[in-house]
Design a protein around this motif. Structure first.
Motif, PDB file in Angstrom:
ATOM      1  N   PRO A  11      57.815 -11.286  16.230  1.00  0.00           N
ATOM      2  CA  PRO A  11      56.751 -11.539  15.242  1.00  0.00           C
ATOM      3  C   PRO A  11      55.701 -12.529  15.729  1.00  0.00           C
ATOM      4  O   PRO A  11      54.537 -12.434  15.344  1.00  0.00           O
ATOM      5  CB  PRO A  11      57.513 -12.079  14.026  1.00  0.00           C
ATOM      6  N   GLU A  12      56.100 -13.466  16.605  1.00  0.00           N
ATOM      7  CA  GLU A  12      55.142 -14.462  17.111  1.00  0.00           C
ATOM      8  C   GLU A  12      54.061 -13.825  17.976  1.00  0.00           C
ATOM      9  O   GLU A  12      52.975 -14.394  18.152  1.00  0.00           O
ATOM     10  CB  GLU A  12      55.850 -15.532  17.953  1.00  0.00           C
ATOM     11  N   PHE A  13      54.367 -12.660  18.547  1.00  0.00           N
ATOM     12  CA  PHE A  13      53.429 -12.006  19.446  1.00  0.00           C
ATOM     13  C   PHE A  13      52.653 -10.874  18.777  1.00  0.00           C
ATOM     14  O   PHE A  13      51.914 -10.150  19.444  1.00  0.00           O
ATOM     15  CB  PHE A  13      54.163 -11.452  20.668  1.00  0.00           C
ATOM     16  N   LYS A  14      52.809 -10.736  17.467  1.00  0.00           N
ATOM     17  CA  LYS A  14      52.120  -9.674  16.749  1.00  0.00           C
ATOM     18  C   LYS A  14      50.605  -9.861  16.886  1.00  0.00           C
ATOM     19  O   LYS A  14      50.081 -10.957  16.700  1.00  0.00           O
ATOM     20  CB  LYS A  14      52.509  -9.674  15.274  1.00  0.00           C
ATOM     21  N   GLY A  15      49.921  -8.805  17.215  1.00  0.00           N
ATOM     22  CA  GLY A  15      48.478  -8.881  17.370  1.00  0.00           C
ATOM     23  C   GLY A  15      48.039  -9.517  18.671  1.00  0.00           C
ATOM     24  O   GLY A  15      46.860  -9.848  18.842  1.00  0.00           O
ATOM     25  N   GLY A  16      48.958  -9.677  19.620  1.00  0.00           N
ATOM     26  CA  GLY A  16      48.625 -10.283  20.901  1.00  0.00           C
ATOM     27  C   GLY A  16      47.603  -9.464  21.667  1.00  0.00           C
ATOM     28  O   GLY A  16      47.645  -8.230  21.654  1.00  0.00           O
ATOM     29  N   THR A  17      46.689 -10.157  22.326  1.00  0.00           N
ATOM     30  CA  THR A  17      45.633  -9.465  23.071  1.00  0.00           C
ATOM     31  C   THR A  17      45.555  -9.888  24.537  1.00  0.00           C
ATOM     32  O   THR A  17      44.741  -9.360  25.286  1.00  0.00           O
ATOM     33  CB  THR A  17      44.261  -9.723  22.421  1.00  0.00           C
ATOM     34  N   VAL A  18      46.398 -10.866  24.917  1.00  0.00           N
ATOM     35  CA  VAL A  18      46.454 -11.304  26.314  1.00  0.00           C
ATOM     36  C   VAL A  18      47.889 -11.139  26.798  1.00  0.00           C
ATOM     37  O   VAL A  18      48.803 -11.733  26.227  1.00  0.00           O
ATOM     38  CB  VAL A  18      46.012 -12.775  26.473  1.00  0.00           C
ATOM     39  N   LEU A  19      48.096 -10.333  27.822  1.00  0.00           N
ATOM     40  CA  LEU A  19      49.438 -10.096  28.347  1.00  0.00           C
ATOM     41  C   LEU A  19      49.642 -10.921  29.610  1.00  0.00           C
ATOM     42  O   LEU A  19      48.876 -10.796  30.574  1.00  0.00           O
ATOM     43  CB  LEU A  19      49.637  -8.616  28.668  1.00  0.00           C
ATOM     44  N   VAL A  20      50.668 -11.770  29.593  1.00  0.00           N
ATOM     45  CA  VAL A  20      51.009 -12.583  30.768  1.00  0.00           C
ATOM     46  C   VAL A  20      52.249 -11.961  31.399  1.00  0.00           C
ATOM     47  O   VAL A  20      53.294 -11.857  30.749  1.00  0.00           O
ATOM     48  CB  VAL A  20      51.275 -14.046  30.384  1.00  0.00           C
ATOM     49  N   ALA A  21      52.129 -11.512  32.633  1.00  0.00           N
ATOM     50  CA  ALA A  21      53.191 -10.727  33.261  1.00  0.00           C
ATOM     51  C   ALA A  21      53.609 -11.309  34.604  1.00  0.00           C
ATOM     52  O   ALA A  21      52.990 -12.244  35.119  1.00  0.00           O
ATOM     53  CB  ALA A  21      52.737  -9.283  33.434  1.00  0.00           C
ATOM     54  N   GLY A  22      54.669 -10.721  35.172  1.00  0.00           N
ATOM     55  CA  GLY A  22      55.193 -11.152  36.450  1.00  0.00           C
ATOM     56  C   GLY A  22      54.500 -10.460  37.612  1.00  0.00           C
ATOM     57  O   GLY A  22      53.545  -9.693  37.426  1.00  0.00           O
ATOM     58  N   PRO A  23      54.965 -10.709  38.826  1.00  0.00           N
ATOM     59  CA  PRO A  23      54.305 -10.165  40.022  1.00  0.00           C
ATOM     60  C   PRO A  23      54.420  -8.644  40.149  1.00  0.00           C
ATOM     61  O   PRO A  23      55.329  -8.031  39.610  1.00  0.00           O
ATOM     62  CB  PRO A  23      55.037 -10.865  41.172  1.00  0.00           C
ATOM     63  N   ASN A  24      53.453  -8.075  40.872  1.00  0.00           N
ATOM     64  CA  ASN A  24      53.407  -6.644  41.172  1.00  0.00           C
ATOM     65  C   ASN A  24      53.325  -5.798  39.910  1.00  0.00           C
ATOM     66  O   ASN A  24      53.941  -4.738  39.810  1.00  0.00           O
ATOM     67  CB  ASN A  24      54.615  -6.224  42.016  1.00  0.00           C
ATOM     68  N   PHE A  25      52.542  -6.248  38.952  1.00  0.00           N
ATOM     69  CA  PHE A  25      52.389  -5.510  37.694  1.00  0.00           C
ATOM     70  C   PHE A  25      51.599  -4.229  37.935  1.00  0.00           C
ATOM     71  O   PHE A  25      50.609  -4.219  38.661  1.00  0.00           O
ATOM     72  CB  PHE A  25      51.670  -6.376  36.663  1.00  0.00           C
ATOM     73  N   GLY A  26      52.045  -3.135  37.317  1.00  0.00           N
ATOM     74  CA  GLY A  26      51.349  -1.862  37.431  1.00  0.00           C
ATOM     75  C   GLY A  26      51.675  -1.074  38.682  1.00  0.00           C
ATOM     76  O   GLY A  26      50.894  -0.214  39.088  1.00  0.00           O
ATOM     77  N   CYS A  27      52.819  -1.352  39.296  1.00  0.00           N
ATOM     78  CA  CYS A  27      53.212  -0.599  40.488  1.00  0.00           C
ATOM     79  C   CYS A  27      53.656   0.809  40.086  1.00  0.00           C
ATOM     80  O   CYS A  27      53.713   1.147  38.912  1.00  0.00           O
ATOM     81  CB  CYS A  27      54.328  -1.328  41.237  1.00  0.00           C
ATOM     82  N   GLY A  28      53.974   1.637  41.084  1.00  0.00           N
ATOM     83  CA  GLY A  28      54.399   3.002  40.782  1.00  0.00           C
ATOM     84  C   GLY A  28      53.256   3.988  40.898  1.00  0.00           C
ATOM     85  O   GLY A  28      52.315   3.775  41.657  1.00  0.00           O
ATOM     86  N   SER A  29      53.316   5.070  40.122  1.00  0.00           N
ATOM     87  CA  SER A  29      52.311   6.130  40.216  1.00  0.00           C
ATOM     88  C   SER A  29      50.955   5.640  39.726  1.00  0.00           C
ATOM     89  O   SER A  29      50.856   4.690  38.954  1.00  0.00           O
ATOM     90  CB  SER A  29      52.752   7.359  39.413  1.00  0.00           C
ATOM     91  N   SER A  30      49.914   6.330  40.158  1.00  0.00           N
ATOM     92  CA  SER A  30      48.545   5.846  39.933  1.00  0.00           C
ATOM     93  C   SER A  30      47.927   6.372  38.645  1.00  0.00           C
ATOM     94  O   SER A  30      46.726   6.641  38.598  1.00  0.00           O
ATOM     95  CB  SER A  30      47.664   6.229  41.120  1.00  0.00           C
ATOM     96  N   ARG A  31      48.697   6.529  37.597  1.00  0.00           N
ATOM     97  CA  ARG A  31      48.177   7.093  36.350  1.00  0.00           C
ATOM     98  C   ARG A  31      47.197   6.130  35.667  1.00  0.00           C
ATOM     99  O   ARG A  31      47.495   4.967  35.423  1.00  0.00           O
ATOM    100  CB  ARG A  31      49.323   7.451  35.406  1.00  0.00           C
ATOM    101  N   GLU A  32      46.019   6.639  35.348  1.00  0.00           N
ATOM    102  CA  GLU A  32      45.015   5.833  34.655  1.00  0.00           C
ATOM    103  C   GLU A  32      45.399   5.608  33.197  1.00  0.00           C
ATOM    104  O   GLU A  32      44.853   4.742  32.524  1.00  0.00           O
ATOM    105  CB  GLU A  32      43.645   6.509  34.745  1.00  0.00           C
ATOM    106  N   HIS A  33      46.370   6.376  32.720  1.00  0.00           N
ATOM    107  CA  HIS A  33      46.840   6.226  31.349  1.00  0.00           C
ATOM    108  C   HIS A  33      47.429   4.827  31.103  1.00  0.00           C
ATOM    109  O   HIS A  33      47.485   4.381  29.955  1.00  0.00           O
ATOM    110  CB  HIS A  33      47.916   7.277  31.040  1.00  0.00           C
ATOM    111  N   ALA A  34      47.877   4.148  32.172  1.00  0.00           N
ATOM    112  CA  ALA A  34      48.486   2.821  31.997  1.00  0.00           C
ATOM    113  C   ALA A  34      47.494   1.811  31.423  1.00  0.00           C
ATOM    114  O   ALA A  34      47.780   1.181  30.399  1.00  0.00           O
ATOM    115  CB  ALA A  34      49.081   2.337  33.322  1.00  0.00           C
ATOM    116  N   PRO A  35      46.316   1.622  32.027  1.00  0.00           N
ATOM    117  CA  PRO A  35      45.358   0.723  31.382  1.00  0.00           C
ATOM    118  C   PRO A  35      44.851   1.249  30.047  1.00  0.00           C
ATOM    119  O   PRO A  35      44.551   0.467  29.144  1.00  0.00           O
ATOM    120  CB  PRO A  35      44.216   0.605  32.407  1.00  0.00           C
ATOM    121  N   TRP A  36      44.781   2.585  29.886  1.00  0.00           N
ATOM    122  CA  TRP A  36      44.388   3.117  28.583  1.00  0.00           C
ATOM    123  C   TRP A  36      45.370   2.669  27.507  1.00  0.00           C
ATOM    124  O   TRP A  36      44.975   2.243  26.426  1.00  0.00           O
ATOM    125  CB  TRP A  36      44.369   4.644  28.613  1.00  0.00           C
ATOM    126  N   ALA A  37      46.677   2.785  27.794  1.00  0.00           N
ATOM    127  CA  ALA A  37      47.697   2.425  26.811  1.00  0.00           C
ATOM    128  C   ALA A  37      47.640   0.936  26.476  1.00  0.00           C
ATOM    129  O   ALA A  37      47.736   0.545  25.305  1.00  0.00           O
ATOM    130  CB  ALA A  37      49.081   2.799  27.342  1.00  0.00           C
TER     131      ALA A  37
END
Length: 213
Positions: A72-98
């Motif tokens: 509940p504390e993260f409801k409506g969050g708009t800034v994602l803080v993530a770990g290293p190598n975020f977005g690895c794997g296949s090159s689907r543009e759907h990832a930033p869309w989602a």
């Protein structure tokens, strides 16, 4: 594409390394030819307790209470803080869309997969690179006080959270595009008059080309 100049929003901590694009938007949701409707399936395999399928009403699906985005504390969050190598794997543009359709405006991580990183800029999503020790300090602050807001100022290239301030680098051309809301189509349309003038001049000197258009 919307302009990005300055943004303040709740920071969501996703303290995981090597988050791949299939985790961000699972493969079964890539069948749509539309560019909408991906936000409800962001991190689908982690957000929900059942297996998601296209066309299912996600509002009736059981949520995983232990997943970060469901806190509940993260409801409506708009800034994602993530770990290293975020977005690895296949090159689907759907990832930033989602990510964008869910509501995220900014991602902050120590490193990204190259194709994902480039796709973010092309879609108006700002991926910020900070040092690992800076990311750890941000994670610690969010863990101590969940629901903290982060302010991202693209013009000054500064990130501020919990009285901490960090600087980030961004390539000048990408910065210009984000601050002016210019995607590839927008950049082309900036030269619409020049393109029309060129086409008119070409047809005047080579009128037979008119039959090929």
């Amino acid at each position: 594409m919307d302009k990005f100049v300055k943004h303040t929003g709740v920071a969501v901590a996703l303290n995981r390394a090597n988050v791949d694009t299939d985790a961000i938007i699972p493969k079964q949701f890539l069948k749509s030819i539309k560019r909408t409707g991906f936000g409800v399936h962001l991190f689908d395999g982690w957000r929900y307790l059942d297996e998601g399928q296209p066309g299912v009403d996600c509002s009736k699906r059981p949520l995983n209470p232990e997943f970060e985005l469901n806190r509940p504390e993260f409801k409506g969050g708009t800034v994602l803080v993530a770990g290293p190598n975020f977005g690895c794997g296949s090159s689907r543009e759907h990832a930033p869309w989602a990510l964008q359709q869910y509501g995220f405006k900014v991602i902050v991580a120590p490193s990204y997969a190259d194709i994902f990183f480039n796709n973010c800029f092309k879609n108006g999503l700002l991926p910020i690179v900070l040092k690992e020790e800076e990311i750890k300090r941000i994670f610690a602050a969010i863990e101590k006080s969940p629901g903290l807001t982060m302010t991202v100022d693209l013009e000054s290239q500064q990130v501020e959270i919990d009285s901490m301030r960090f600087s980030f680098d961004v390539e000048p051309f990408r910065k210009h595009c984000l601050m002016n809301g210019l995607d590839d189509i927008g950049l082309t349309l900036n030269h619409a008059d020049e393109i029309k003038a060129f086409e008119a001049k070409r047809l005047a000197s080579q009128p037979w080309l008119a039959n090929t258009i």
